[in-house]
Motif scaffolding. Structure first.
Motif, short mmCIF file in Angstrom:
data_model
loop_
_atom_site.label_atom_id
_atom_site.label_comp_id
_atom_site.label_asym_id
_atom_site.label_seq_id
_atom_site.Cartn_x
_atom_site.Cartn_y
_atom_site.Cartn_z
N LEU A 207 -17.23 54.11 12.09
CA LEU A 207 -16.61 53.05 11.53
C LEU A 207 -16.43 51.68 11.79
N ILE A 208 -15.70 51.82 12.69
CA ILE A 208 -14.28 51.14 12.93
C ILE A 208 -14.88 50.06 14.25
N ALA A 209 -15.25 51.38 15.09
CA ALA A 209 -15.96 51.05 16.17
C ALA A 209 -17.30 50.15 16.67
N TRP A 210 -18.36 50.20 15.01
CA TRP A 210 -19.72 50.22 15.38
C TRP A 210 -20.15 49.26 15.51
N PRO A 211 -19.38 47.52 14.78
CA PRO A 211 -20.06 46.39 15.05
C PRO A 211 -19.72 46.05 16.58
N ASN A 212 -19.30 46.79 17.87
CA ASN A 212 -19.02 46.53 18.83
C ASN A 212 -19.60 47.39 19.67
N LEU A 213 -20.27 48.29 19.37
CA LEU A 213 -21.45 49.09 19.63
C LEU A 213 -22.91 48.72 19.74
N TRP A 214 -23.12 48.07 17.89
CA TRP A 214 -24.22 47.47 17.61
C TRP A 214 -24.81 46.47 18.77
N TRP A 215 -23.64 45.31 19.02
CA TRP A 215 -23.50 44.17 20.18
C TRP A 215 -23.76 44.88 21.15
N GLN A 216 -23.06 46.28 22.20
CA GLN A 216 -24.06 46.50 23.38
C GLN A 216 -24.88 46.69 23.15
N GLU A 217 -25.54 47.76 22.24
CA GLU A 217 -26.85 48.34 22.25
C GLU A 217 -27.85 46.60 21.96
N GLN A 218 -27.43 46.29 21.15
CA GLN A 218 -28.27 44.87 21.12
C GLN A 218 -28.44 43.71 22.32
N ASN A 219 -27.35 43.83 23.56
CA ASN A 219 -27.59 43.03 24.27
C ASN A 219 -27.99 44.32 25.51
N GLY A 220 -28.60 45.20 25.12
CA GLY A 220 -28.74 46.08 26.48
C GLY A 220 -27.55 47.20 27.82
N TRP A 221 -26.73 47.09 26.51
CA TRP A 221 -25.71 47.70 27.18
C TRP A 221 -24.79 47.75 28.19
N PRO A 222 -25.08 45.78 27.79
CA PRO A 222 -24.68 44.70 29.70
C PRO A 222 -23.00 46.18 30.01
N GLN A 223 -21.72 46.57 29.38
CA GLN A 223 -20.78 47.40 29.88
C GLN A 223 -20.97 48.17 30.70
N LEU A 224 -21.82 48.61 30.72
CA LEU A 224 -22.37 49.69 31.26
C LEU A 224 -22.53 49.10 32.80
N THR A 225 -23.25 48.71 33.25
CA THR A 225 -24.08 47.74 34.32
C THR A 225 -22.25 46.88 34.63
N VAL A 226 -21.37 46.53 34.37
CA VAL A 226 -19.76 45.99 34.80
C VAL A 226 -19.26 47.35 35.16
N ALA A 227 -19.45 47.94 34.76
CA ALA A 227 -18.38 49.71 35.13
C ALA A 227 -19.61 50.32 35.93
N GLY A 228 -20.67 49.73 36.55
CA GLY A 228 -21.63 49.98 37.85
C GLY A 228 -21.14 49.57 39.06
N GLY A 229 -20.96 48.44 38.79
CA GLY A 229 -20.26 48.01 40.26
C GLY A 229 -19.25 48.06 40.03
N ILE A 230 -18.27 48.55 39.04
CA ILE A 230 -17.05 48.09 39.28
C ILE A 230 -16.33 49.72 40.25
N VAL A 231 -17.68 50.74 40.24
CA VAL A 231 -17.41 51.66 40.89
C VAL A 231 -18.31 51.70 42.61
N ALA A 232 -19.71 50.62 42.19
CA ALA A 232 -19.39 51.02 43.49
C ALA A 232 -19.00 49.90 44.65
N ASP A 233 -18.37 49.03 43.70
CA ASP A 233 -17.70 48.11 44.94
C ASP A 233 -15.96 48.48 45.02
#
Length: 498
Positions: A207-233
């Protein structure tokens, strides 16, 4: 499995004294050097309030905005929030030591060790997602220990609330949750996993985390892309440096205390109820190494082990040759303080930061932002006055753009644009901006971005004036005659996450 004993009184006065000393130190140094690139970014993000950003949840920018509004629009005002977080962190480490059976002396030792460790001082000095992430992890760990010790399942609700707040700051908290839950499955008491209060705690967290989780879902989970770039670099480098950086950021001289703490949790009969936490630390390390995450991700649980180790450390100090042992330990603390001050805090002249920046690059990233804005302003003066209304300042990374947003208006610069991280969501320039482009290129980036602009020539170079080789030293300022296509068509190609 051993049964827990009644808790000792909280070491209120000693802990308060340590906190007051840390707060005074951080406050005295908070205005030196200048903003860090992330702080500049947070301040701009806070002016674009949302439930999330491509690279982070909203909590840190909101705290940055609140601190600057209440305490002053300056590095010192912004960093009051970091100082308060550091104080809270020291109190939490003290509370963990108490939860694990530590008396007033053990609690005091835990507070001193935490307050003098390099990483704690570093994140307390600056406002970063790591600052509040460390607090969230320690709060979750403390509440989890209360749950284990009391075997009162209603503590799941408090744990869930802390997890929810932690997710609103950084998703890394999921690693801690996974490690603790697996540790609980392995070591018990498993009855806590069968309680309906666990479901309530999960619901509170979601419930507390939902607003941000909803935002990420609506925007295609860009934070996963960022995390993947950090790992790749940086993934391979992070794995290689995992052990050395953990030791350095905590303090090599505190390692025996942490080892004693882990052994105590693993086999100590008086804290057998907390064995799940002994399992959690290696499980967390495996997650961090496996994902190529930054070594400091595992440091919060290392602080828990440090707190657990203060009881056996005091026992060691009280045995034979006590004067020698206490002298050695006092020397270890003094040496840790000296190293932590140099590595974590702005105590040296900026020009002497070269060797320190090689260990902790974040120190160097607080130097040279006004000079960067000066270099861009000099380039802007070369744009004919009649063309400035249709011209654009474009920065290649969010640190540059944040600095220009902060220091540019006083130098006559327009609002900057950038395709980096969430700055891409706050653009693009209008297609009517058909004039010149003043491009601030990131050092070492080659000509990748430049291919989108026409007629570029170098008109300046960033010099921080301290001969400090940080990320922006030597960055080129280019004046271009225009773009190769309208901004709206270029923007998807100009967007980047790392």
């Amino acid at each position: 499995m051993g049964e827990s004993r009644p808790l000792h009184a909280f070491a209120t006065l000693p802990a308060a004294s340590v906190c007051a000393a840390v707060a005074a130190l951080l406050t005295a140094l908070s205005g030196r050097y200048g903003y860090h690139r992330d702080e500049l970014y947070f301040l701009v993000a806070a002016d674009h309030p949302d439930w999330g950003y491509v690279d982070q949840p909203p909590l840190t920018p909101l705290i940055a905005k609140a601190s600057s509004t209440v305490f002053g629009d300056s590095p010192a005002g912004l960093r009051v929030a970091g100082t308060l977080a550091c104080v809270l962190l020291v109190l939490l480490v003290t509370a963990v030591a108490r939860e694990l059976g530590g008396d007033r002396r053990a609690q005091t030792l835990a507070a001193v060790c935490a307050a003098t460790s390099t990483f704690v001082l570093a994140v307390g000095h600056m406002v970063s997602t790591a600052t509040y992430d460390l607090v969230a992890w320690l709060a979750i760990s403390w509440l989890f220990l209360r749950l284990l010790r009391s075997r009162e399942p209603r503590w799941w609700v408090a744990v869930g609330a802390a997890v929810g707040v932690g997710v609103q700051n950084k998703y890394l908290v999921a690693m801690l949750v996974a490690a603790l839950l697996i540790g609980l499955v392995v070591a018990g008491p498993r009855a806590l996993l069968r309680s309906p209060w666990l479901g309530v705690g999960v619901a509170v967290a979601v419930l507390i985390a939902w607003p941000n989780l909803w935002w990420q879902e609506q925007n295609g989970w860009p934070q996963l892309t960022v995390a993947g770039g950090i790992v790749a670099d940086d993934g391979t480098e992070n794995r290689v440096l995992f052990v050395p950086q953990q030791l350095l950021f905590l303090s090599p001289l505190y390692v025996p205390v942490c080892v004693a703490g882990w052994l105590r949790l693993w086999r100590g009969p008086e804290v057998g109820w907390a064995r799940a936490v002994a399992w959690a630390y290696p499980l967390l390390c495996l997650q961090v190494i496996g994902t190529g995450g930054k070594p400091y991700y595992a440091l919060p649980l290392l602080l828990v082990l440090l707190a657990a180790g203060c009881v056996p450390a005091l026992g060691w100090l009280g045995r034979g040759a006590r004067r020698v042992r206490r002298g050695l330990f006092a020397g270890a603390v003094a040496l840790t303080v000296a190293v932590s001050l140099a590595v974590a805090l702005p105590v040296l002249p900026p020009g002497a930061l070269g060797p320190i920046a090689a260990i902790n690059p974040e120190q160097g990233e607080q130097v040279g932002w006004p000079e960067l804005a000066d270099a861009v302003a000099a380039g802007w003066q070369l744009v004919p006055a009649g063309e400035r209304a249709s011209s654009v300042v474009f920065a290649q990374n969010y640190g540059q753009a944040g600095a220009l947003a902060r220091y540019g208006p006083a130098r006559g610069l327009p609002a900057p644009y950038s395709g980096h991280m969430s700055f891409a969501d706050w653009g693009p320039p209008p297609d009517s901006a058909t004039g010149r482009v003043l491009l601030l290129r990131q050092r070492g980036s080659g000509g990748g971005t430049g291919r989108y602009f026409r007629g570029c020539r170098q008109v300046g170079r960033v010099d921080n004036g301290e001969h400090l080789d940080n990320e922006e030293q030597g960055a080129a300022v280019l004046l271009c005659s225009g773009t190769t296509e309208p901004w709206s068509r270029l923007w998807p190609r100009l967007r980047h996450f790392y």
